[in-house]
Enzyme design. Sequence first.
Site, PDB file in Angstrom:
ATOM      1  CG  HIS A  16      65.203  -7.099  34.967  1.00 55.63           C
ATOM      2  ND1 HIS A  16      65.627  -6.225  35.787  1.00 55.63           N
ATOM      3  CD2 HIS A  16      65.499  -8.253  35.415  1.00 55.63           C
ATOM      4  CE1 HIS A  16      66.567  -6.484  36.558  1.00 55.63           C
ATOM      5  NE2 HIS A  16      66.692  -7.920  36.349  1.00 55.63           N
TER       6      HIS A  16
ATOM      7  CB  CYS B  81      65.524  -8.383  39.925  1.00 54.59           C
ATOM      8  SG  CYS B  81      66.648  -9.597  39.508  1.00 54.59           S
TER       9      CYS B  81
ATOM     10  CD  GLU C 269      63.323  -3.720  34.287  1.00 52.05           C
ATOM     11  OE1 GLU C 269      62.401  -4.434  34.694  1.00 52.05           O
ATOM     12  OE2 GLU C 269      64.502  -3.830  34.969  1.00 52.05           O
TER      13      GLU C 269
HETATM   14  N1  GLN Z   1      71.530  -9.411  42.774  1.00 48.71           N
HETATM   15  C1  GLN Z   1      70.510 -10.237  42.623  1.00 48.71           C
HETATM   16  C2  GLN Z   1      70.638 -11.586  42.015  1.00 48.71           C
HETATM   17  O1  GLN Z   1      71.993 -11.564  41.443  1.00 48.71           O
HETATM   18  C3  GLN Z   1      69.434  -9.456  41.791  1.00 48.71           C
HETATM   19  C4  GLN Z   1      69.725  -9.025  40.546  1.00 48.71           C
HETATM   20  C5  GLN Z   1      68.954  -7.890  39.867  1.00 48.71           C
HETATM   21  O2  GLN Z   1      68.343  -7.509  40.659  1.00 48.71           O
HETATM   22  N2  GLN Z   1      69.184  -7.656  38.434  1.00 48.71           N
HETATM   23  O3  GLN Z   1      69.766 -12.626  41.996  1.00 48.71           O
END
Ligand code: GLN
Length: 546
Positions: A510, A384, A512
């Site tokens: 994600h 992410c 995970e």
């Molecule tokens: N802050 C980033 C976004 O909103 C990544 C979010 C995250 O890592 N879950 O796109």
Amino acid sequence: MTQKTKYIFVTGGVTSSLGKGIIAASLAKLLQAQGYRVTIQKLDPYINVDPGTLNPYEHGECYVTEDGAETDLDLGHYERFLNVPTSQANNVTTGRIYQSVIQKERRGEFLGKTVQVVPHITNEIKRRVQLLGKSGDYDIVITEIGGTVGDIESLPYIEAVRQLRWDLGKDNAIVIHLTLVPFLSAAGELKTKPTQHSIKTLMESGVQADILVCRTEHNLPKELRRKLALFCNVREEAVIQSIDASTIYDVPNLMLEEGLDKVVLEQLNLKSDTPDITRWNSFVHRHKNPKTEVTIGLIGKYVELQDSYKSILESFIHAGAENEVKVKIESIHSEYLNQDNIKLKLSHLDGVLVAPGFGERGIEGKITAVKFVRENNIPFLGICLGMQMAVIEFARNVLGIADANSTEMDSASSNPVIDLMEEQKTITDKGGTMRLGAWSCELKKGSIVHDIYKNDTIKERHRHRYEFNSNYKEQLEAAGMIATGLNPDTGLVEIVEIPEHPWFVGVQYHPEYKSTVANPHPLFVAFVKAALNYKKNQKGVSMAQN
Ligand code: GLN
């Protein structure tokens, strides 16, 4: 199998952090291994509608379900233990309960009546508890009640449990109370008094616990179990010891030895059998008997708090067991990383994961880390925000776009390689408005990810607002960063790779959240394998140099 769904409530006493979630998940595992269809639900007594707006220092990781609910991290344990997906219905907060009651009131559904905690709030709690049972998908629903009995906020939940026991009958709804039996070293004794008080507090609300699970650092002798049974109105075999374990994955076996599943099934009038946990045990065996070790750096800004990256840490345990490798995690604070110390901090690592996150703090450290691993061929997984930082780093240092950035960090950036999607630009509410839940992704043939997933299309869970800006795709690809995963509906870039590098993968989603004991996530398995190969090659290099 059973006709009607049975309910098990798990309450906690004496102190928080006794591990109700792990006990609930372990019991569920043992019941599932006897053929019962089980799910677990968490009721959280705070006023936030969901934990999505809480920062990890407050509440640990925010776990995301397939249907896009932002939930308590205990749901992660439930999925990892049971290998069954949870949903929005599995996590309910006081905020959500009040929100729906107030919405009903505004619609005029209680017209003429005063809306009160009892019965309106308690009715809504009871409805939410039975929602999963009424789906017909489960024989047993385990409901974990957050907080500690005696807390002001927990009262409506305990009252709802009292009413449900009355409505459903005692052999259809039982209560397990998790408590602490502390050891006073000055006296050299285990003490039962806090448990007696906690049971008494529960009884003041009209709830009698059926089973006591006692968290302890030392074995509970027979006389002490007898004493607890006598004072707390439970049968002696219903006093279960939960001794500190070296890994949470030992808890199902510890509960089996104590006969928790047996007492539960007896009290629910259900047939009990010997659970078949052979597969579970082979995982535990592999986890505890690694053949070798790799060290992976976890770069984030909440690393001092274990719970912030819970699912990532657990995914490494699953992937380590799969590879028969111990994955040693070195937590590295991104805020303190810079050009001067980067070599010292990263050069001994066999792999680096740059973690998800929000906001500006620590991002330059993450970018510096990506540059180092890219240039030094160290296996890299960016998740992410970690993926977004990899794109920024590549744009700055390979394409030479010095001011490349994400509009999250610099809203006026003239080169926003990471940017808000059009539909996000008009959103003002913060709660539940990110790109959430499972989205499809098509994988490019010949890529690392295609080889890993062995599939053309995958579905992974998201939680972010910002995206890879496709206006820069051509330039980035021409310079060697390839988009290897695309959302088939929107064309959004979900995965980037650098084919020149031995193992460099950034994912917008994600992985995970989907790793379980029964199904270790293929991306983590492959990353650990890449780290292992890197380590072997490094050894080869240093031996050749000698
Ligand atoms: N802050 C980033 C976004 O909103 C990544 C979010 C995250 O890592 N879950 O796109």
